[in-house]
Design a protein around this motif. Structure first.
Motif, mmCIF file in Angstrom:
data_model
loop_
_atom_site.group_PDB
_atom_site.id
_atom_site.type_symbol
_atom_site.label_atom_id
_atom_site.label_comp_id
_atom_site.label_asym_id
_atom_site.label_seq_id
_atom_site.Cartn_x
_atom_site.Cartn_y
_atom_site.Cartn_z
ATOM 1 N N ALA A 1 0.865 -1.172 0.000
ATOM 2 C CA ALA A 1 0.000 0.000 0.000
ATOM 3 C C ALA A 1 0.902 1.223 0.000
ATOM 4 C CB ALA A 1 -0.920 0.006 1.216
ATOM 5 N N TYR A 2 0.448 2.277 -0.663
ATOM 6 C CA TYR A 2 1.274 3.473 -0.828
ATOM 7 C C TYR A 2 0.490 4.699 -0.373
ATOM 8 C CZ TYR A 2 3.959 0.361 -3.859
ATOM 9 O OH TYR A 2 4.691 -0.692 -4.352
ATOM 10 N N LEU A 3 1.062 5.427 0.573
ATOM 11 C CA LEU A 3 0.471 6.677 1.027
ATOM 12 C C LEU A 3 1.266 7.828 0.432
ATOM 13 C CD1 LEU A 3 -1.638 8.005 2.981
ATOM 14 C CD2 LEU A 3 0.260 8.200 4.607
ATOM 15 N N ARG B 1 1.629 11.966 0.404
ATOM 16 C CA ARG B 1 1.281 13.190 1.140
ATOM 17 C C ARG B 1 1.833 14.407 0.407
ATOM 18 N NH1 ARG B 1 4.124 16.187 4.690
ATOM 19 N NH2 ARG B 1 5.649 14.513 5.058
ATOM 20 N N GLN C 1 -3.532 13.879 1.790
ATOM 21 C CA GLN C 1 -2.988 12.545 1.582
ATOM 22 C C GLN C 1 -3.897 11.707 0.677
ATOM 23 O OE1 GLN C 1 -1.103 11.338 5.717
ATOM 24 N NE2 GLN C 1 -2.901 12.619 5.996
ATOM 25 N N LEU D 1 -4.227 7.492 -0.571
ATOM 26 C CA LEU D 1 -3.791 6.116 -0.342
ATOM 27 C C LEU D 1 -4.067 5.282 -1.584
ATOM 28 C CD1 LEU D 1 -2.712 3.959 1.667
ATOM 29 C CD2 LEU D 1 -5.108 3.570 2.326
ATOM 30 N N ALA E 1 -6.062 0.200 -0.181
ATOM 31 C CA ALA E 1 -6.289 -0.125 1.234
ATOM 32 C C ALA E 1 -6.434 -1.637 1.323
ATOM 33 C CB ALA E 1 -7.539 0.581 1.747
ATOM 34 N N LEU F 1 -2.497 0.884 8.213
ATOM 35 C CA LEU F 1 -2.633 1.951 7.223
ATOM 36 C C LEU F 1 -2.999 3.269 7.886
ATOM 37 C CD1 LEU F 1 -4.552 0.025 4.417
ATOM 38 C CD2 LEU F 1 -2.079 0.350 4.669
ATOM 39 N N LEU G 1 -0.908 7.757 8.666
ATOM 40 C CA LEU G 1 -1.435 9.063 8.302
ATOM 41 C C LEU G 1 -0.798 10.179 9.122
ATOM 42 C CD1 LEU G 1 -5.241 8.250 7.960
ATOM 43 C CD2 LEU G 1 -3.524 8.367 6.149
ATOM 44 N N LEU H 1 -6.879 12.547 4.869
ATOM 45 C CA LEU H 1 -6.840 11.557 3.787
ATOM 46 C C LEU H 1 -8.042 11.844 2.902
ATOM 47 C CD1 LEU H 1 -5.518 8.950 2.609
ATOM 48 C CD2 LEU H 1 -7.222 7.672 3.921
ATOM 49 N N VAL I 1 -8.923 7.402 -1.535
ATOM 50 C CA VAL I 1 -8.318 6.079 -1.584
ATOM 51 C C VAL I 1 -8.576 5.521 -2.983
ATOM 52 C CG1 VAL I 1 -8.201 3.773 -0.612
ATOM 53 C CG2 VAL I 1 -8.772 5.714 0.864
ATOM 54 N N VAL J 1 -11.000 1.912 6.512
ATOM 55 C CA VAL J 1 -10.242 3.151 6.310
ATOM 56 C C VAL J 1 -11.175 4.308 5.959
ATOM 57 C CG1 VAL J 1 -8.567 4.297 4.801
ATOM 58 C CG2 VAL J 1 -8.067 2.030 5.727
#
Length: 218
Positions: free
Chosen positions: A35-37, A39, A46, A48, A51, A58, A62, A67, A70, A86
């Motif tokens: 998973a890639y966040l 920012r 943000q 995501l 999820a 996850l 943050l 967020l 997604v 999420v």
């Protein structure tokens, strides 16, 4: 520690600072999903990508900013098992390609098409539709200002080959054609690839093997 993209389930995330974005990669779940966040440096907003599992992990990534979105790269269960939790915790909107959205049990707020753009604060990512692993699989492209392109490929491109097409020759031909035309023919060798499972790679590392992949049929 320099970013190398190597993460393990239960281990620490890997963090990379890009121009305009901070990227955090984490591995979660029994199928070792990435998973890639992302920012935005300017606004703190943000986004995501996938999820996949382990909502507490996850959510723990943050920062103080919201967020806002997604994005689910495709409809396979291992990429959205934490999505409902999420979204409930953050009120984030959801996005997926229109052809895969019906297969994702959490409603899709933002239906995506090839060539669309999604925003995270001041940064923008392009949606690239890659048909074959599923009908609505997508990659997301961030063209880093003054740097290299960054490509989040879900399960459509990995180190060593394209995604699983489950023995379907038609689906394999569709996927490798899309991957060649929309990714390799368009983007430079230094493009960094962030797949849905496992280690990162670059298009330059994989480019010499395209003929081998075609010949073997997977």
């Amino acid at each position: 520690m320099a970013y190398d993209g190597n993460v393990t389930v239960g281990g620490p995330p890997a963090v990379r600072e890009l121009a305009g974005l901070v990227l955090t990669k984490v591995a979660v779940g029994p199928m070792d999903n990435n998973a890639y966040l992302l920012r935005c440096v300017k606004t703190g907003e943000q986004l995501l990508i996938d999820a996949a599992a382990e909502a507490p992990t996850l959510l723990g990534l943050l920062g103080p900013g919201p967020l806002t979105l997604v994005v689910t790269t495709h409809r396979h269960r291992d990429h959205w098992q934490a999505l409902a939790e999420v979204v409930k915790a953050t009120s984030a909107r959801t996005a997926a390609h229109v052809d895969d959205a019906p297969g994702i049990p959490v409603p899709t707020d933002v239906p995506l098409h090839d060539g669309d753009h999604v925003r995270v604060g001041a940064a923008e990512l392009e949606v690239i539709h890659l048909v074959g692993h599923t009908p609505g699989s997508i990659a997301l492209l961030y063209d880093e200002p003054g740097g290299r392109p960054h490509l989040f490929t879900g399960d459509s491109l990995f180190p060593g080959g394209v995604g699983n097409t489950h023995g379907s020759r038609e689906n394999f031909e569709s996927l490798i054609n899309d991957v060649e035309r929309k990714l390799f023919d368009r983007l430079p060798d230094e493009t960094w690839v962030y797949p849905g499972h496992g280690a990162d790679t670059t298009l330059g590392t994989e480019r010499p093997h395209l003929g081998e992949w075609r010949a073997r049929g997977w």
